[in-house]
Design a protein around this motif. Sequence first.
Motif, PDB file in Angstrom:
ATOM      1  N   THR A  24      -1.652 -12.784  12.935  1.00  0.00           N
ATOM      2  CA  THR A  24      -1.154 -13.166  11.780  1.00  0.00           C
ATOM      3  C   THR A  24      -1.721 -12.208  10.752  1.00  0.00           C
ATOM      4  N   TYR A  25      -0.755 -11.823   9.813  1.00  0.00           N
ATOM      5  CA  TYR A  25      -1.020 -10.676   8.895  1.00  0.00           C
ATOM      6  C   TYR A  25      -0.502 -11.383   7.460  1.00  0.00           C
ATOM      7  N   GLN A  26      -1.292 -11.299   6.428  1.00  0.00           N
ATOM      8  CA  GLN A  26      -0.821 -11.508   5.186  1.00  0.00           C
ATOM      9  C   GLN A  26       0.237 -12.733   4.987  1.00  0.00           C
ATOM     10  N   PRO A  27      -0.277 -13.924   5.374  1.00  0.00           N
ATOM     11  CA  PRO A  27       0.760 -14.996   5.361  1.00  0.00           C
ATOM     12  C   PRO A  27       1.408 -15.096   4.001  1.00  0.00           C
ATOM     13  N   SER A  28       0.788 -14.755   3.036  1.00  0.00           N
ATOM     14  CA  SER A  28       1.456 -14.915   1.644  1.00  0.00           C
ATOM     15  C   SER A  28       2.503 -13.930   1.475  1.00  0.00           C
ATOM     16  N   ASP A  29       2.802 -12.851   2.156  1.00  0.00           N
ATOM     17  CA  ASP A  29       3.960 -11.953   1.957  1.00  0.00           C
ATOM     18  C   ASP A  29       5.093 -12.574   1.881  1.00  0.00           C
ATOM     19  N   PRO A  30       5.930 -12.085   0.539  1.00  0.00           N
ATOM     20  CA  PRO A  30       6.968 -12.833   0.231  1.00  0.00           C
ATOM     21  C   PRO A  30       8.320 -12.510   1.315  1.00  0.00           C
ATOM     22  N   GLU A  31       8.029 -11.390   1.986  1.00  0.00           N
ATOM     23  CA  GLU A  31       9.225 -11.153   2.941  1.00  0.00           C
ATOM     24  C   GLU A  31       8.756 -12.078   4.252  1.00  0.00           C
ATOM     25  N   PHE A  32       7.713 -12.320   4.637  1.00  0.00           N
ATOM     26  CA  PHE A  32       7.324 -13.180   5.681  1.00  0.00           C
ATOM     27  C   PHE A  32       7.993 -14.773   5.117  1.00  0.00           C
ATOM     28  N   ILE A  33       7.457 -15.176   4.180  1.00  0.00           N
ATOM     29  CA  ILE A  33       7.849 -16.519   3.438  1.00  0.00           C
ATOM     30  C   ILE A  33       9.656 -16.688   3.683  1.00  0.00           C
ATOM     31  N   ALA A  34      10.241 -15.299   2.964  1.00  0.00           N
ATOM     32  CA  ALA A  34      11.603 -15.331   3.262  1.00  0.00           C
ATOM     33  C   ALA A  34      12.074 -15.614   4.675  1.00  0.00           C
ATOM     34  N   SER A 115     -11.020  -3.560  14.702  1.00  0.00           N
ATOM     35  CA  SER A 115     -10.158  -3.779  13.399  1.00  0.00           C
ATOM     36  C   SER A 115      -8.747  -2.970  13.930  1.00  0.00           C
ATOM     37  N   ASP A 116      -7.746  -3.356  13.413  1.00  0.00           N
ATOM     38  CA  ASP A 116      -6.410  -2.721  13.397  1.00  0.00           C
ATOM     39  C   ASP A 116      -6.955  -1.035  12.657  1.00  0.00           C
ATOM     40  N   LEU A 117      -5.944  -0.196  13.161  1.00  0.00           N
ATOM     41  CA  LEU A 117      -6.279   1.168  12.685  1.00  0.00           C
ATOM     42  C   LEU A 117      -5.138   2.095  12.864  1.00  0.00           C
ATOM     43  N   TRP A 118      -5.173   3.001  11.911  1.00  0.00           N
ATOM     44  CA  TRP A 118      -4.358   4.224  12.146  1.00  0.00           C
ATOM     45  C   TRP A 118      -5.263   5.323  12.604  1.00  0.00           C
ATOM     46  N   PHE A 130      -9.721  -7.122   7.818  1.00  0.00           N
ATOM     47  CA  PHE A 130      -8.864  -8.326   6.992  1.00  0.00           C
ATOM     48  C   PHE A 130      -9.699  -9.459   6.947  1.00  0.00           C
ATOM     49  N   SER A 131      -9.295 -10.518   6.191  1.00  0.00           N
ATOM     50  CA  SER A 131     -10.074 -11.835   6.246  1.00  0.00           C
ATOM     51  C   SER A 131      -9.502 -12.494   7.488  1.00  0.00           C
ATOM     52  N   GLY A 132     -10.108 -13.628   7.610  1.00  0.00           N
ATOM     53  CA  GLY A 132      -9.724 -14.345   8.678  1.00  0.00           C
ATOM     54  C   GLY A 132      -8.090 -15.070   8.446  1.00  0.00           C
ATOM     55  N   LEU A 133      -7.808 -15.128   7.409  1.00  0.00           N
ATOM     56  CA  LEU A 133      -6.274 -15.469   7.128  1.00  0.00           C
ATOM     57  C   LEU A 133      -5.295 -14.421   7.316  1.00  0.00           C
TER      58      LEU A 133
END
Length: 171
Positions: A24-34, A115-118, A130-133
């Motif tokens: 899970t990433y950024q559950p507050s992302d407007p595109e995910f919510i849409a 952690s995720d990376l590039w 990232f935070s736990g959320l």
Amino acid sequence: MTNPVLEGLAKARRSAVHLELRDTYQPSDPEFIAWQNGKRLDPAADRSTWWRPFLDVVTETTARGVVIRRARVVSEPVTDYIRYEYDVTFPNVAAGELVRWLPRRKAADIGLPGSDLWMFDRESVLFTHFSGLGEVVDREWRTEPEVIRLVESAFESVWERATPHEEYELV
């Protein structure tokens, strides 16, 4: 404020790899919510309806001959967020990214970074914390040879086992 991923891609000469480890990433992302509310991108629709500015950078980077690979390690059955990511991956592929998916159970014996990376040109690594959320807390550049070796080994192991996006089926 500049985006360190875009900076890394702009400077890359040969390769860029992206390792994603969260479900899970950024559950507050407007595109995910849409998306949760039924919005879907249509590959047959006008490109402007699904093309993102980030993909312009990917296209420019791959046009310079830089190979961009993205590997996602996911739990199965997948979360709604991973279903969303899967659904919106076709633009990344259209922009020139190579994308693969690896079920977490097939990664159990791979030493993975925390952690995720590039990683850019096997010279520098950008960790995203990232935070736990799933909200971005911080980013950190690392260039120590032992960090580069760890990331390169982990990514290549994941890539070798992972399924190309076009063949992966969500569970």
